[in-house]
Motif scaffolding. Structure first.
Motif, PDB file in Angstrom:
ATOM      1  N   ASP A   1      41.712  46.460  33.656  1.00 25.77           N
ATOM      2  CA  ASP A   1      41.496  48.061  33.654  1.00 25.77           C
ATOM      3  C   ASP A   1      42.330  49.090  34.676  1.00 25.77           C
ATOM      4  O   ASP A   1      42.232  48.502  35.864  1.00 25.77           O
ATOM      5  N   ILE A   2      42.730  50.057  34.350  1.00 26.00           N
ATOM      6  CA  ILE A   2      43.413  50.798  35.363  1.00 26.00           C
ATOM      7  C   ILE A   2      43.200  52.322  35.046  1.00 26.00           C
ATOM      8  O   ILE A   2      42.705  53.056  34.204  1.00 26.00           O
TER       9      ILE A   2
ATOM     10  N   THR B   1      34.389  48.993  37.789  1.00 21.41           N
ATOM     11  CA  THR B   1      33.922  48.054  38.591  1.00 21.41           C
ATOM     12  C   THR B   1      32.781  47.286  37.811  1.00 21.41           C
ATOM     13  O   THR B   1      32.815  45.841  37.877  1.00 21.41           O
ATOM     14  N   ALA B   2      31.920  47.968  37.237  1.00 20.28           N
ATOM     15  CA  ALA B   2      30.961  47.068  36.245  1.00 20.28           C
ATOM     16  C   ALA B   2      31.614  46.029  35.371  1.00 20.28           C
ATOM     17  O   ALA B   2      30.929  44.878  35.419  1.00 20.28           O
TER      18      ALA B   2
ATOM     19  N   VAL C   1      42.333  48.419  38.387  1.00 25.51           N
ATOM     20  CA  VAL C   1      43.573  48.885  39.296  1.00 25.51           C
ATOM     21  C   VAL C   1      43.078  50.587  39.326  1.00 25.51           C
ATOM     22  O   VAL C   1      42.949  50.948  38.496  1.00 25.51           O
ATOM     23  N   VAL C   2      43.026  51.008  40.682  1.00 23.87           N
ATOM     24  CA  VAL C   2      43.039  52.475  40.787  1.00 23.87           C
ATOM     25  C   VAL C   2      44.107  53.210  41.391  1.00 23.87           C
ATOM     26  O   VAL C   2      44.347  52.769  42.631  1.00 23.87           O
ATOM     27  N   LEU C   3      44.909  54.006  40.805  1.00 24.64           N
ATOM     28  CA  LEU C   3      45.961  54.633  41.304  1.00 24.64           C
ATOM     29  C   LEU C   3      45.496  55.925  41.681  1.00 24.64           C
ATOM     30  O   LEU C   3      45.041  56.361  41.360  1.00 24.64           O
TER      31      LEU C   3
ATOM     32  N   LEU D   1      42.545  47.806  44.130  1.00 25.46           N
ATOM     33  CA  LEU D   1      42.371  46.390  43.437  1.00 25.46           C
ATOM     34  C   LEU D   1      41.146  45.690  43.456  1.00 25.46           C
ATOM     35  O   LEU D   1      41.024  45.212  44.524  1.00 25.46           O
ATOM     36  N   LYS D   2      40.457  45.647  42.311  1.00 26.80           N
ATOM     37  CA  LYS D   2      39.177  44.692  42.294  1.00 26.80           C
ATOM     38  C   LYS D   2      39.285  43.706  41.431  1.00 26.80           C
ATOM     39  O   LYS D   2      39.789  43.893  40.194  1.00 26.80           O
ATOM     40  N   VAL D   3      39.067  42.600  41.907  1.00 24.71           N
ATOM     41  CA  VAL D   3      39.330  41.288  41.082  1.00 24.71           C
ATOM     42  C   VAL D   3      37.819  40.580  41.092  1.00 24.71           C
ATOM     43  O   VAL D   3      37.030  40.854  41.889  1.00 24.71           O
ATOM     44  N   GLN D   4      37.644  39.567  39.981  1.00 22.56           N
ATOM     45  CA  GLN D   4      36.445  38.684  40.022  1.00 22.56           C
ATOM     46  C   GLN D   4      36.360  38.067  41.114  1.00 22.56           C
ATOM     47  O   GLN D   4      37.323  37.372  41.500  1.00 22.56           O
ATOM     48  N   SER D   5      35.027  37.758  41.570  1.00 25.92           N
ATOM     49  CA  SER D   5      34.880  36.975  42.888  1.00 25.92           C
ATOM     50  C   SER D   5      34.882  35.342  41.993  1.00 25.92           C
ATOM     51  O   SER D   5      34.612  35.403  41.045  1.00 25.92           O
ATOM     52  N   GLY D   6      35.339  34.509  42.935  1.00 25.01           N
ATOM     53  CA  GLY D   6      35.391  33.234  42.421  1.00 25.01           C
ATOM     54  C   GLY D   6      36.401  32.965  41.653  1.00 25.01           C
ATOM     55  O   GLY D   6      36.339  31.862  40.955  1.00 25.01           O
ATOM     56  N   SER D   7      37.293  33.593  41.531  1.00 21.90           N
ATOM     57  CA  SER D   7      38.590  33.490  40.536  1.00 21.90           C
ATOM     58  C   SER D   7      39.747  33.774  41.301  1.00 21.90           C
ATOM     59  O   SER D   7      40.560  34.508  41.079  1.00 21.90           O
TER      60      SER D   7
END
Lengths: 415, 323
Positions: A51-52, A112-113, A124-126, A144-150
């Motif tokens: 998602d951007i 985020t959700a 990704v947030v520009l 940049l927010k990514v999945q935890s544990g990956s």
């Protein structure tokens, strides 16, 4: 030889006369391998979403376009990822599934959700001033927010975002530097930027990805893992039933009656082993056939035949070893089930061995013949291997066979 | 004439169950011979060692000592040659319940060396003999106990063996099937087969046997024709008289004086009964009745009990056969 074949074929006839045997031989394994293959295949080949959120300025839109181009690249016939621009939800593909995004809702909260719930790989947030900041030479922060544990997914997403960012900022910096050197105006700047961008678009370095043997829609299918894995596990289970067969025949006194027939005892033992070998081989072949229908391409046929025969032989020898220690029907049933159920996951029948810790992989090589057969199947299916490539695996299976058979022959008593 | 079967000093000690100490000595050095064409019965209570003996003779288990020679072949040295001569009918229903009667016969027939048309013909004959030709295609697990027993016997006869071992073939069957099995044994013997028959039913041994061996606790305690065994043990006929109680004492005195009577005792449980022993009970009976009649003592019941194998076993061991 005639007596051996008579004993073998009658044993097959007796077992096939029981509905329960048919279920264990064919129905349950086929259901399991389809279920596990489908599940693991979907998990493996699904295209992830990124998602951007962007402000709509030209360079931000260029960023989205370039990231989308990266995502459209295919590995093993599967797109890397889908870019979902939350700033223009109505223009995105169905894969993005943005129906839940209402105008009242914050796009940032929505993204985020989706990451938290593992519905997308990353958000990704520009910044809204992305173009201005970049052109002014100011520091630009991309969220940049990514999945935890990956960690692997996070690294990959970061790599793609950085690659796109480097390309855009590189063109901007190049245009800006040349314009300053040439004292050019904004039109000159635009012309240099466009030229730099175009030059970059030709991709001076290009990575060509190829995969072997598996093509088209079957690429990355979970059946290449589940069919040989579950098939091997059930071959072990069915071969281990040899212990129960001996116990039952002793209780029925048919084994004693066989001993009273005018033939050497070795003919009875070989006949029983051969019968169970043929039965297991038949069930394995049926399972591999179903695998073919599911799209698994087995590779080198000679190597496949040798591998299947050798693994079934190894399983039959294991059946003899279990028969040698099982003294009652309940012992035969429990040991005959327990050992394959330990060997199967340990050897990578349920999931790829590569995802297990290194120590477990090492232990599995000594304890489970499935480790070697699964590796060999993987070599044939995924890497186009030949008989030569799997020779070490075949040798390991032969060693397992010899050990199991030697133990069985030492401890087993027909009467 | 050379016997068909010669058993020399046969012993069998089983391995100890818990691995410690000495195992059970099930057969304690028996020796006997069986002539071609005879029905020989091994009679004895459960646990006497009959099945162990047959198991050794059929090559199922090895003897601890001794040997069995059948048709000139040693079971310890050339078991396959012996097994070609014998047919075994085990006590258990040793059949595959999932298969039909005919498939069972065909399977064991092939292992006995039959094949092709000869096997099919022999299966037909055996199915006819055991009376199951019309049900030959049905699975064994749909059969009654008696029918299973008959198929069990049929398997042992397929290859027309010279010698048939029948180990308690009538255990657990109804009277009709039992009769049919006993008639079958006689028919087989008339066809020239030698039969070794083990049983703990004295009546069966009496009806079938040319000679009898009585086993107890792993030993052969008597061997010979039925009449010889009775004579060897000296067991006499018994005449049991029931009289009014007031005549018992006088009758005892009167009958003791008769030369045809060797002993007279009052029944320990019934004071109105007298037990008379005689070498020949049937011949002595008229003398007994005449003597009582002359003394005006009329018996209310008379029974003659002639000695049988049960009496022999009782005499030799002090126990009844079915104890």
């Amino acid at each position: 030889m005639r007596n051996i074949l008579t004993v073998a074929f009658t044993q097959i006839q007796v077992q096939l006369a029981e509905r329960g045997t048919l279920i264990t031989l064919f129905v349950v394994p086929i259901i399991m391998m389809i279920a596990i293959g489908t599940f693991s295949g979907q998990a493996g080949i699904s295209t992830g979403r990124i998602d951007i959120i962007q402000g709509g300025d030209p360079l931000a839109q260029q960023f989205v376009l370039l990231l989308r181009q990266e995502g459209a690249k295919e590995v093993s016939g599967v797109r890397l990822f889908e870019v979902c621009d939350l700033s223009a939800p109505n223009l995105q593909s169905e894969v993005c599934a943005l129906d839940g995004l209402t105008e009242a809702e914050s796009a940032a909260a929505f993204a985020t959700a989706r990451v938290d719930e593992r519905q997308s790989l990353a958000a990704v947030v520009l910044p809204a001033t992305f173009s201005d900041d970049l052109q002014a030479g100011r520091k630009v922060e991309i969220g940049l927010k990514v999945q935890s544990g990956s960690p692997f997914a996070a690294q990959n997403v970061q790599r793609y975002v950085e690659a796109v960012n480097a390309r855009i900022s590189g063109a901007v910096i190049a245009a800006k530097a040349v314009t300053e050197l040439a004292n050019g105006d904004s039109a000159f700047y635009a012309g240099v930027y466009t030229a730099a961008e175009a030059a970059w678009a030709t991709d001076p370095v290009r990575v060509t990805e190829t995969t072997s043997t598996v093509t088209g829609g079957q690429s990355g299918s979970g059946f290449g893992q589940s069919v040989p894995g579950i098939g091997s596990m059930f071959v072990l289970i069915n071969a281990a039933a040899l212990a129960q067969i001996f116990v039952t025949e002793r209780q029925r006194y048919t084994l004693q009656r066989l001993i009273m027939m005018p033939m050497p005892r070795s003919h009875i033992l070989i006949g029983k082993l051969f019968g169970q070998f043929l039965l297991c081989l038949g069930s394995f072949v049926v399972m591999l056939g179903v695998g073919s229908l599911l799209g698994v391409q087995w590779g080198d046929p000679v190597a496949l035949v040798v591998l299947v025969i050798l693994f079934t032989l190894c399983a039959t020898a294991l059946g003899l070893a279990i028969a040698a220690v099982a003294r009652s029907a309940s012992q035969a049933a429990s040991i005959g089930f327990l050992i394959p159920m330990v060997m199967a996951p340990l050897g990578g029948a349920w999931w790829p061995l590569e995802i297990t810790p290194q120590a477990m992989q090492t232990v599995a090589r000594f304890l489970s013949p499935i480790t070697w057969s699964q590796e060999a199947f993987g070599t044939l299916i995924y890497y186009g291997g030949t008989l030569t490539d799997i020779l070490p695996n075949l040798a390991a299976l032969l060693i397992f066979t010899a050990v199991f058979f030697a133990f069985g022959a030492w401890r087993f008593r027909l009467d | 004439m050379t016997p068909l079967v010669e058993i020399h000093g046969l012993k069998k000690r089983y391995a100890p169950k818990n691995g410690a100490g000495e195992g059970n000595l099930a057969v304690k050095g028996i020796s006997l011979s069986i002539q071609k064409g005879e029905i020989f019965s091994l009679l004895g209570p459960n646990g006497a060692g009959k099945t162990t003996t047959i198991s050794i003779m059929s090559g199922l288990i090895a003897p601890t000592e001794g040997d069995v020679i059948i048709g000139g072949h040693s079971i310890t040295k050339n078991a396959v040659a012996v097994k070609k001569l014998i047919g075994v009918v085990p006590q258990e229903i040793a059949l595959y319940p999932e298969l039909s009667a005919r498939t069972n016969l065909e399977f064991f027939g092939r292992l006995q060396g039959l094949g092709g048309a000869a096997l099919a013909k022999r299966c037909d004959e055996v199915l006819e003999f055991i009376g199951l030709r019309d049900r030959q295609r049905e699975r064994i697990d749909t059969f009654s106990g008696g029918m299973k027993r008959r198929v069990n016997i049929g398997v042992g006869l397929l290859h027309k063996p010279t010698l048939v071992f029948m180990d308690e073939p009538t255990v657990g069957v109804d009277p009709q099937s039992r009769r049919s099995i006993l008639d079958a044994v006689k028919a087989l013997n008339q066809q020239g087969m030698t039969v070794l028959y083990t049983t703990h039913y004295m009546e069966e041994a009496e009806e079938l046997s040319d000679r009898v061996g009585i086993m107890d606790h792993g030993e052969l305690i008597a061997l010979g024709k039925q009449i010889e065994l009775i004579q060897q043990t000296g067991v006499k006929d018994a005449i049991i008289l029931k009289l009014p109680s007031e005549h018992i004492e006088a009758a005892q005195t009167l009958l003791r004086a008769l030369p045809v009577i060797s002993n007279v005792e009052v029944d320990s449980d019934h004071s109105d009964k007298l037990h008379l022993l005689s070498d020949r009970g049937r011949q002595a009976l008229p003398h007994v009745i005449r003597a009582l009649d002359e003394a005006n003592m009329i018996p209310t019941a008379i029974q003659i009990s002639e000695p049988n194998l049960e009496s022999v076993f009782l005499h030799l061991t002090g126990r009844a056969l079915r104890d």
